[in-house]
Design an enzyme around this catalytic site. Structure first.
Site, PDB file in Angstrom:
ATOM      1  N   ASP A  35       0.803  -1.214   0.000  1.00 52.03           N
ATOM      2  CA  ASP A  35       0.000   0.000   0.000  1.00 52.03           C
ATOM      3  C   ASP A  35       0.840   1.269   0.000  1.00 52.03           C
ATOM      4  O   ASP A  35       1.495   1.588   0.988  1.00 52.03           O
ATOM      5  CB  ASP A  35      -0.893  -0.044   1.246  1.00 52.03           C
ATOM      6  CG  ASP A  35      -1.736   1.198   1.413  1.00 52.03           C
ATOM      7  OD1 ASP A  35      -1.995   1.874   0.412  1.00 52.03           O
ATOM      8  OD2 ASP A  35      -2.136   1.470   2.558  1.00 52.03           O
ATOM      9  N   ASP A  75      -2.121   5.887  -5.253  1.00 49.50           N
ATOM     10  CA  ASP A  75      -2.402   5.053  -4.093  1.00 49.50           C
ATOM     11  C   ASP A  75      -2.787   3.637  -4.508  1.00 49.50           C
ATOM     12  O   ASP A  75      -3.912   3.372  -4.924  1.00 49.50           O
ATOM     13  CB  ASP A  75      -3.528   5.701  -3.285  1.00 49.50           C
ATOM     14  CG  ASP A  75      -3.797   4.985  -1.977  1.00 49.50           C
ATOM     15  OD1 ASP A  75      -3.127   3.968  -1.708  1.00 49.50           O
ATOM     16  OD2 ASP A  75      -4.661   5.444  -1.223  1.00 49.50           O
TER      17      ASP A  75
END
EC number: 3.4.23.-
Length: 506
Positions: free
Chosen positions: A100, A287
């Protein structure tokens, strides 16, 4: 802190979190994480983010090269979760994690997690079984947009592909409340953001890879496979860029604020026409931990209106337009400062300092995450959105009657409370291209690229890949370019030169 995007299409709830599964390590000096895909099943209910000159060229790795990079093969679940396998301890205890770029800590469930259902359904780290475990004990908690975890720090060896990171500080999660982590395909999260947003200031795994000399090039790159018929879901390359997975050259933009991989984005185009919303520039982050493409409610509502997406009718919005629409229009025509209009007519308390996103949880600072449900707050937000919408129509020289009708239509297109909207699968061919401007280059997303399809045949449902998410100042407004965008565009995270690069994926 990070917010994960999630989408609910009418009665269908599908959560989208990026997860990866470390699959294979190849003998070419690179480390690849490969992704696998599963068909999207409507029965699943998952709670779910001018080309700059490089100081030195990035190194490209092909099979057979003798470079110093590591490649992790990723698994892809529903075009929504990309996750990979890591191991912690000696001997290794295996876990699947989200890689992430929107957070910076590593955490997995702890054997000391006794009362959270999520811990019962996922593997748990047992420190007593590891010869390389070192006690830390410092308390830790991370608040996400869809849940939270709490626990304590420990230190141990972490294996990512063929790389063994020694003495890595990570969080043993002892509390995982809520449904989010219960239904997730992954066990934990491995953050690839900057240390500036790391809880407890723990050095991210990526930092220690570099510090311990495991990776020579300070760069990593993502390829997310959006072809649901292929087993390989994608790959994450640590220490290089795989030329097999992109076309042409990357467009690079500098990181403007370290923490997330944040950069300046230009205007948004719908069907090739500028919206003007970001004509003076907007902030965005790349992201990998967010499934959709998130942006401020104001512009996302305009995009979803343009593509024919249907949200939940907002009576408050329509009431404000009915009672104050003409007044707002008149004040704009009289050149009143737009940010002061809503306070001037008594719907907002502040003069342009409140912002549409006041009351929505900040991606960065949980102290700003104060949810406001009062009627006054809703009226203020509706007014501020109406100002932006009316401005956009005035630029196009529309008649006053047409402007007010358009704004009323936008009220009806406001997304449901979780920010999501649905579209008619049969209308894909008529939907416009939506484009983002980055580094002076226009990046297009075709309807089949920004719409997620759930199911097959007559029961198929389609979900807009554009989700409303308001990030509070001072960090916001903020655009979050998640998997919908990164699936179309191969993304390079250049840590050494502090820049992000995008090129068409291959």
């Amino acid at each position: 802190m990070k917010i994960y995007s999630r989408t609910v299409a009418v009665s269908l709830i599908v959560s989208f979190l990026l997860c990866f599964s470390a699959f294979a390590e190849r003998n070419d000096g690179t480390f690849r994480v490969g992704l696998k895909k599963l068909k999207l099943d409507s029965k699943n209910r998952l709670a779910a983010r001018v080309e700059s000159k490089q100081e030195k060229p990035l190194r490209a790795y092909r099979l057979g090269d003798s470079g110093d990079a590591d490649v992790v093969v990723l698994k892809n679940y529903l075009d929504a979760q990309y996750y990979g396998e890591i191991a912690i301890g000696t001997p290794p205890q295996k876990f699947t994690v989200v890689f992430d770029t929107g957070s910076s800590n590593l955490w997995v469930p702890s054997s000391k997690c006794y009362f959270s259902l999520a811990c019962l359904l996922h593997p748990k780290y047992k420190s007593s079984r590891s010869s390389t475990y070192e006690k830390n004990g410092k308390a830790a908690a991370i608040h996400y947009g869809t849940g939270a975890i709490a626990g304590f720090f420990s230190n141990d060896a972490v294996t990512v592909g063929d790389l063994v990171v020694k003495d890595q500080e990570f969080i043993e999660a002892t509390k995982e409340p809520g449904i989010t982590f219960v239904v997730a395909k992954f066990d934990g999260i491995l953050g690839l953001g900057f240390q500036e947003i790391s809880v407890g200031k723990a050095a991210p795994v990526w930092y220690n890879m570099l510090k311990q000399g495991l990776i020579k090039e300070p760069v990593f790159s993502f390829w997310l496979n959006r072809n649901a018929d292929e087993e390989e879901g994608g790959e994450l390359v640590f220490g290089g860029v795989d030329p097999n997975h992109f076309k042409g050259k990357h467009t690079y933009v500098p990181v403007t604020q370290k923490g997330y991989w944040q950069f300046d984005m230009g205007d948004v185009l719908i069907g090739g026409a500028p919206t003007g919303f970001c004509e003076s520039g907007c902030s965005a982050i790349a992201d990998s931990g967010t499934s959709l493409l998130a942006g401020p409610t104001t512009i996302i509502t305009m995009i979803n209106h343009a593509i024919g997406a249907a949200g939940v009718v907002s009576q408050q919005c329509k009431t404000v337009v009915d009672q104050y629409g003409q007044t707002i229009l008149d004040l704009l025509l009289s050149e009143t400062q737009p940010k002061k209009i809503c306070s001037q007519i008594g719907l907002c308390t502040f003069d342009g300092t409140r912002g549409v996103s006041m009351g929505i949880e900040s991606v960065v600072d949980k102290e700003n995450a104060k949810l406001s449900n009062g009627v006054g707050d809703a009226a203020c937000s509706a007014c501020e959105m109406a100002v932006v919408w009316i401005q956009s129509q005035l630029r196009q020289n529309m008649t006053q009657e047409r402007i007010l009708n358009y704004v009323n239509e936008l009220c009806e297109r406001l997304p449901s409370p979780m920010g999501e909207s649905a579209v008619d699968c049969a209308q894909l061919s008529t939907m416009p291209t939506v484009s983002l401007t980055i580094g002076g280059k226009v990046f297009d997303l075709a309807p089949e690229e920004y719409v997620l399809k759930v199911g097959e045949g007559p029961v198929a449902q389609c979900i807009s890949g554009f989700i409303a998410l308001d990030v509070a100042p001072p960090r916001g407004p903020l655009w979050i370019l998640g998997d919908v965008f990164m699936g179309k565009y191969h993304t390079v995270f250049d840590f050494g030169n502090e820049q992000v690069g995008f090129a068409e994926a291959a």
